[in-house]
Design a protein around this motif. Sequence first.
Motif, PDB file in Angstrom:
ATOM      1  N   THR A   6      10.115   1.209   3.675  1.00  0.00           N
ATOM      2  CA  THR A   6       9.018   2.162   3.744  1.00  0.00           C
ATOM      3  C   THR A   6       8.658   2.661   2.346  1.00  0.00           C
ATOM      4  O   THR A   6       7.495   2.710   1.975  1.00  0.00           O
ATOM      5  CB  THR A   6       9.391   3.341   4.655  1.00  0.00           C
ATOM      6  OG1 THR A   6       9.705   2.820   5.940  1.00  0.00           O
ATOM      7  CG2 THR A   6       8.239   4.317   4.786  1.00  0.00           C
ATOM      8  N   PHE A   7       9.679   3.044   1.586  1.00  0.00           N
ATOM      9  CA  PHE A   7       9.414   3.493   0.223  1.00  0.00           C
ATOM     10  C   PHE A   7      10.092   2.534  -0.745  1.00  0.00           C
ATOM     11  O   PHE A   7      10.975   1.786  -0.357  1.00  0.00           O
ATOM     12  CB  PHE A   7       9.940   4.910   0.017  1.00  0.00           C
ATOM     13  CG  PHE A   7       9.436   5.879   1.032  1.00  0.00           C
ATOM     14  CD1 PHE A   7       8.114   6.289   1.012  1.00  0.00           C
ATOM     15  CD2 PHE A   7      10.267   6.352   2.035  1.00  0.00           C
ATOM     16  CE1 PHE A   7       7.623   7.164   1.963  1.00  0.00           C
ATOM     17  CE2 PHE A   7       9.789   7.228   2.995  1.00  0.00           C
ATOM     18  CZ  PHE A   7       8.465   7.631   2.961  1.00  0.00           C
ATOM     19  N   ASN A   8       9.660   2.598  -1.971  1.00  0.00           N
ATOM     20  CA  ASN A   8      10.317   1.808  -3.006  1.00  0.00           C
ATOM     21  C   ASN A   8      11.639   2.505  -3.333  1.00  0.00           C
ATOM     22  O   ASN A   8      11.757   3.217  -4.328  1.00  0.00           O
ATOM     23  CB  ASN A   8       9.384   1.768  -4.218  1.00  0.00           C
ATOM     24  CG  ASN A   8       9.784   0.683  -5.165  1.00  0.00           C
ATOM     25  OD1 ASN A   8      10.921   0.205  -5.124  1.00  0.00           O
ATOM     26  ND2 ASN A   8       8.860   0.291  -6.027  1.00  0.00           N
ATOM     27  N   GLU A   9      12.604   2.303  -2.445  1.00  0.00           N
ATOM     28  CA  GLU A   9      13.842   3.096  -2.477  1.00  0.00           C
ATOM     29  C   GLU A   9      14.561   3.069  -3.818  1.00  0.00           C
ATOM     30  O   GLU A   9      15.082   4.087  -4.276  1.00  0.00           O
ATOM     31  CB  GLU A   9      14.817   2.596  -1.418  1.00  0.00           C
ATOM     32  CG  GLU A   9      14.482   3.060  -0.028  1.00  0.00           C
ATOM     33  CD  GLU A   9      15.248   2.268   0.999  1.00  0.00           C
ATOM     34  OE1 GLU A   9      16.461   2.099   0.827  1.00  0.00           O
ATOM     35  OE2 GLU A   9      14.617   1.782   1.955  1.00  0.00           O
ATOM     36  N   LYS A  10      14.616   1.886  -4.438  1.00  0.00           N
ATOM     37  CA  LYS A  10      15.348   1.752  -5.700  1.00  0.00           C
ATOM     38  C   LYS A  10      14.883   2.784  -6.712  1.00  0.00           C
ATOM     39  O   LYS A  10      15.674   3.438  -7.376  1.00  0.00           O
ATOM     40  CB  LYS A  10      15.127   0.346  -6.279  1.00  0.00           C
ATOM     41  CG  LYS A  10      16.255  -0.610  -5.942  1.00  0.00           C
ATOM     42  CD  LYS A  10      16.097  -1.888  -6.730  1.00  0.00           C
ATOM     43  CE  LYS A  10      16.918  -3.009  -6.088  1.00  0.00           C
ATOM     44  NZ  LYS A  10      16.484  -4.323  -6.536  1.00  0.00           N
ATOM     45  N   LYS A  11      13.550   2.908  -6.846  1.00  0.00           N
ATOM     46  CA  LYS A  11      12.980   3.858  -7.799  1.00  0.00           C
ATOM     47  C   LYS A  11      13.410   5.285  -7.483  1.00  0.00           C
ATOM     48  O   LYS A  11      13.751   6.056  -8.379  1.00  0.00           O
ATOM     49  CB  LYS A  11      11.454   3.783  -7.769  1.00  0.00           C
ATOM     50  CG  LYS A  11      10.875   2.617  -8.527  1.00  0.00           C
ATOM     51  CD  LYS A  11       9.377   2.826  -8.718  1.00  0.00           C
ATOM     52  CE  LYS A  11       8.714   1.613  -9.348  1.00  0.00           C
ATOM     53  NZ  LYS A  11       7.260   1.763  -9.422  1.00  0.00           N
ATOM     54  N   ILE A  44       0.837  -1.210   0.000  1.00  0.00           N
ATOM     55  CA  ILE A  44       0.000   0.000   0.000  1.00  0.00           C
ATOM     56  C   ILE A  44       0.864   1.248   0.000  1.00  0.00           C
ATOM     57  O   ILE A  44       0.641   2.188  -0.756  1.00  0.00           O
ATOM     58  CB  ILE A  44      -0.883   0.039   1.269  1.00  0.00           C
ATOM     59  CG1 ILE A  44      -1.796  -1.172   1.335  1.00  0.00           C
ATOM     60  CG2 ILE A  44      -1.691   1.302   1.307  1.00  0.00           C
ATOM     61  CD1 ILE A  44      -2.363  -1.387   2.727  1.00  0.00           C
ATOM     62  N   ILE A  45       1.886   1.239   0.884  1.00  0.00           N
ATOM     63  CA  ILE A  45       2.712   2.440   1.001  1.00  0.00           C
ATOM     64  C   ILE A  45       3.510   2.653  -0.286  1.00  0.00           C
ATOM     65  O   ILE A  45       3.742   3.784  -0.703  1.00  0.00           O
ATOM     66  CB  ILE A  45       3.630   2.374   2.240  1.00  0.00           C
ATOM     67  CG1 ILE A  45       2.804   2.129   3.503  1.00  0.00           C
ATOM     68  CG2 ILE A  45       4.390   3.677   2.401  1.00  0.00           C
ATOM     69  CD1 ILE A  45       3.594   2.066   4.783  1.00  0.00           C
ATOM     70  N   TRP A  46       3.888   1.569  -0.925  1.00  0.00           N
ATOM     71  CA  TRP A  46       4.622   1.708  -2.190  1.00  0.00           C
ATOM     72  C   TRP A  46       3.745   2.338  -3.267  1.00  0.00           C
ATOM     73  O   TRP A  46       4.234   3.066  -4.128  1.00  0.00           O
ATOM     74  CB  TRP A  46       5.158   0.342  -2.658  1.00  0.00           C
ATOM     75  CG  TRP A  46       6.411  -0.049  -1.946  1.00  0.00           C
ATOM     76  CD1 TRP A  46       6.805   0.347  -0.714  1.00  0.00           C
ATOM     77  CD2 TRP A  46       7.450  -0.904  -2.439  1.00  0.00           C
ATOM     78  NE1 TRP A  46       8.015  -0.209  -0.385  1.00  0.00           N
ATOM     79  CE2 TRP A  46       8.432  -0.982  -1.428  1.00  0.00           C
ATOM     80  CE3 TRP A  46       7.643  -1.620  -3.618  1.00  0.00           C
ATOM     81  CZ2 TRP A  46       9.589  -1.747  -1.558  1.00  0.00           C
ATOM     82  CZ3 TRP A  46       8.799  -2.382  -3.752  1.00  0.00           C
ATOM     83  CH2 TRP A  46       9.763  -2.434  -2.744  1.00  0.00           C
ATOM     84  N   GLN A  47       2.447   2.026  -3.237  1.00  0.00           N
ATOM     85  CA  GLN A  47       1.542   2.665  -4.203  1.00  0.00           C
ATOM     86  C   GLN A  47       1.520   4.172  -3.973  1.00  0.00           C
ATOM     87  O   GLN A  47       1.595   4.968  -4.904  1.00  0.00           O
ATOM     88  CB  GLN A  47       0.128   2.097  -4.057  1.00  0.00           C
ATOM     89  CG  GLN A  47      -0.017   0.717  -4.691  1.00  0.00           C
ATOM     90  CD  GLN A  47      -1.369   0.090  -4.387  1.00  0.00           C
ATOM     91  OE1 GLN A  47      -2.308   0.777  -3.998  1.00  0.00           O
ATOM     92  NE2 GLN A  47      -1.461  -1.212  -4.563  1.00  0.00           N
TER      93      GLN A  47
END
Lengths: 484, 484
Positions: free
Chosen positions: B226-231, B115-118
């Motif tokens: 927590t976040f999609n860090e790679k992106k 959800i948080i990645w969205q």
Amino acid sequence: MSLKWISLLLLLQLSCYFSPGSAGKVLVWPTEYSHWINMKTILDELVQRGHEVTVLTASASILVDPNKPSAIKFEIYPASLTKHDYEVIFKKLVDTWTRLPKDSFWTHFTLMQEIIWQFSDNALKLCNDAVLNKKLIRKLQESKFDLIFADAVGLCSELLAELLKIPLVYSLRFSPGHTIEKYSGGLAFPPSYVPVVMSELSDQMTFMERVKNMIYVIYFDFWFQTFNEKKWDQFYSEVLGRATKLYELMRKAEMWLVRTYWDFEFPRPFLPHFQFIGGYHCKPAKSLPKVIWRYDGKKPDTLGPNTRLYKWIPQNDLLGHPKTKAFLTHGGANGIYEAIYHGIPMVGIPLFADQPDNVAHMKTKGAAVRLDFDTMTSSDLLNALKTVINDPSYKDNAMKLSRIQHDQPMKPLDRAVFWIEFVMRHKGAKHLRPASHDLTWFQYHSLDVTGFLLACVATTVFVIIKCLLCCWKFAKTGKKEKRE
Amino acid sequence: MSLKWISLLLLLQLSCYFSPGSAGKVLVWPTEYSHWINMKTILDELVQRGHEVTVLTASASILVDPNKPSAIKFEIYPASLTKHDYEVIFKKLVDTWTRLPKDSFWTHFTLMQEIIWQFSDNALKLCNDAVLNKKLIRKLQESKFDLIFADAVGLCSELLAELLKIPLVYSLRFSPGHTIEKYSGGLAFPPSYVPVVMSELSDQMTFMERVKNMIYVIYFDFWFQTFNEKKWDQFYSEVLGRATKLYELMRKAEMWLVRTYWDFEFPRPFLPHFQFIGGYHCKPAKSLPKVIWRYDGKKPDTLGPNTRLYKWIPQNDLLGHPKTKAFLTHGGANGIYEAIYHGIPMVGIPLFADQPDNVAHMKTKGAAVRLDFDTMTSSDLLNALKTVINDPSYKDNAMKLSRIQHDQPMKPLDRAVFWIEFVMRHKGAKHLRPASHDLTWFQYHSLDVTGFLLACVATTVFVIIKCLLCCWKFAKTGKKEKRE
């Protein structure tokens, strides 16, 4: 809005910040010399705000002079030392500490420990004199104090707080190896970026400096003892009638007022019951007639006619004089802070205690040149003075520190007094007490939890391997039986 | 001293505390809903004090309404989402998070991460829209802002700060597993006494609770992102033209304004560039006509005649009403703080995000009863309300928290604004930046130093054993030769 209304609003706003509620009764367990000088600043402010301040004074006390006119009360108790004994002890302490050999780490700190233990033994004597004086303790109990205020290195105040059942607030510059801050305050000092006090390191360490710092941490954690703890533990246990440890009793302090700030310190972790109030004793300078020099010995024949000797000078006023270019200092924390306050670059010639570290901090922050007292020549001194006066970076950096000191949400003295008053108003500050105070050292470091989790993993792995082996054996036997 | 003089002195004293020097230009990167509501309190105060505040607003923004009359400026940039898209995304986020399965730790947090990645992906879209808008960036650069202010979970502000070369100040309630606070703020969270956020644990943990807390720590440190860090790393690297990591760029924040305080938090370590400003949005209540009820749906047939429905109510005024006995809340941080401020005991029915933790904190501090939304019955609700109303300990504890909130050296909003102004005045707060920010993770944990010291010890032991063996061999040969 008219000026009258604005004033009224301001009054209301201020009263909401500073109002001490009703006046309180503060008991003080004093420490001598510079520790007393800077504690007195806070006591004077407390008196100014209407609180009753009583200093519990040994008859042997040196600087705490109950005969000087003061609004502070002094409760004098007879000590088993004379003032002369006490002075001799302090003189010896300073003389020996100043002359400690610097070439061997081990010898240096072993001798330092010996000196501090002598001081600690004398503190224990005075503590004994006060605490076992039943009449005195009864009088103190009947006086119903709201709080006891003390220097954390002074010892005994934590026992008095326990006997009088009143909250305790500490003031502190440092303890060797941060032992008190760690084991009683609950602070952590990560060795990778927090230099150990007395290491003279900065927070920007090379690999080998971090190795050195780690060795200091290990040494102070496992060998060095700031006080002769066993003796204190035993004495405290006897007086309270239950097994008591000095460092555990010291954890009862509601608030720690540390006499530094981020102009001086390198940023490091702390807890909410720590307040950094460095510079609280500084104030704007009063005017001076001319540049002066303090000297308390025989006048040297070679002295030029433009140098004057004084037994005592108002250092703060001198540092605040617009013509003051540099401060030649032994690096005591009080003097360093006066230089920071007035933005004066320094030449530091440290002698003992935290002085080498204090000068190292100022050097790292670009506001001081450090000289070695044992090896420096007159031309070293001249060059150092020329450097801090002529290289504008020193003045710039000193002014930067000064701006940090002056630009705080609240003046450090007001903050110190606020938290003392807070503890009186609320009979403590329990909401700031870290839960780590109730843990043993292995719980604090999660060793029990880590051990348990590793045991769980090991058991799981063991069971899985056993099962796999069983299956494999079973399969093998099956195959064999089939073949047969 | 006449009243006039006192007023003048007060004015001088206040101006020395609060004077912002000259007015500054603040750029704001906003976050939606409750994050915007509480950020706006600070923005309004900044405007009040003469600063120019510009909010960089996506055309898709929901609550940030540039059409409402306000002294705050809005710089609108076209977004690749519509307002409707954005609303749908948020609604989905909240709906899904609220309904996450609670029985499986793993599923719960894996779905939460999804959800948080969205949310994170959408934030990236808006960041892209702003940062790649050359005209906008040029305009912002030409505007010469003094500072950028943002919610740390909003992301993108750190990139803007880098592009505009201006200092950054964060506001933050929490990040899952304290990841941002740890890796960008530099804080340590000792698992033995600091419960991980979202664990609903207190600081007084049993052994098994400490095991649970440790599992949370390990999970959040090694699995959860927590976040999609790679992106983000990739996007930031592309924009800046050099290898950049999100968490490293976030370390540039000069100041972290955390939206809690020690009335709510359990005491835990922090660093000098963290300020705890929880409760800053609270204010004394304005009078209300009668007790009211907010409800935004169909009026239930069973509703009694003594209950009234409103689409919106002034919650703060209601909580501050002298007849308010209890607060039935979903446990949002803003509402919890309004209840603390007014000393109102709570019944918490948490739904998502930090809400379960917020209610757990209030429950531990004895000011709330917690109910489970999925399983509670109407009699549970009735009993919970009766408990917090009739058991005086809940009111007492709520009042205790309220006293802690009100009795601070400086009001939290003033403190927040002080530090924002400080950063503008000094173009940063570098003196508060921990040196750990320049270390790699293995340096930070002293793994290199420990490895080196262990290698030294091992080498020494090896050399000593070798020498002893040699001596022994030599002695043996000597003896043999002698005998022969």
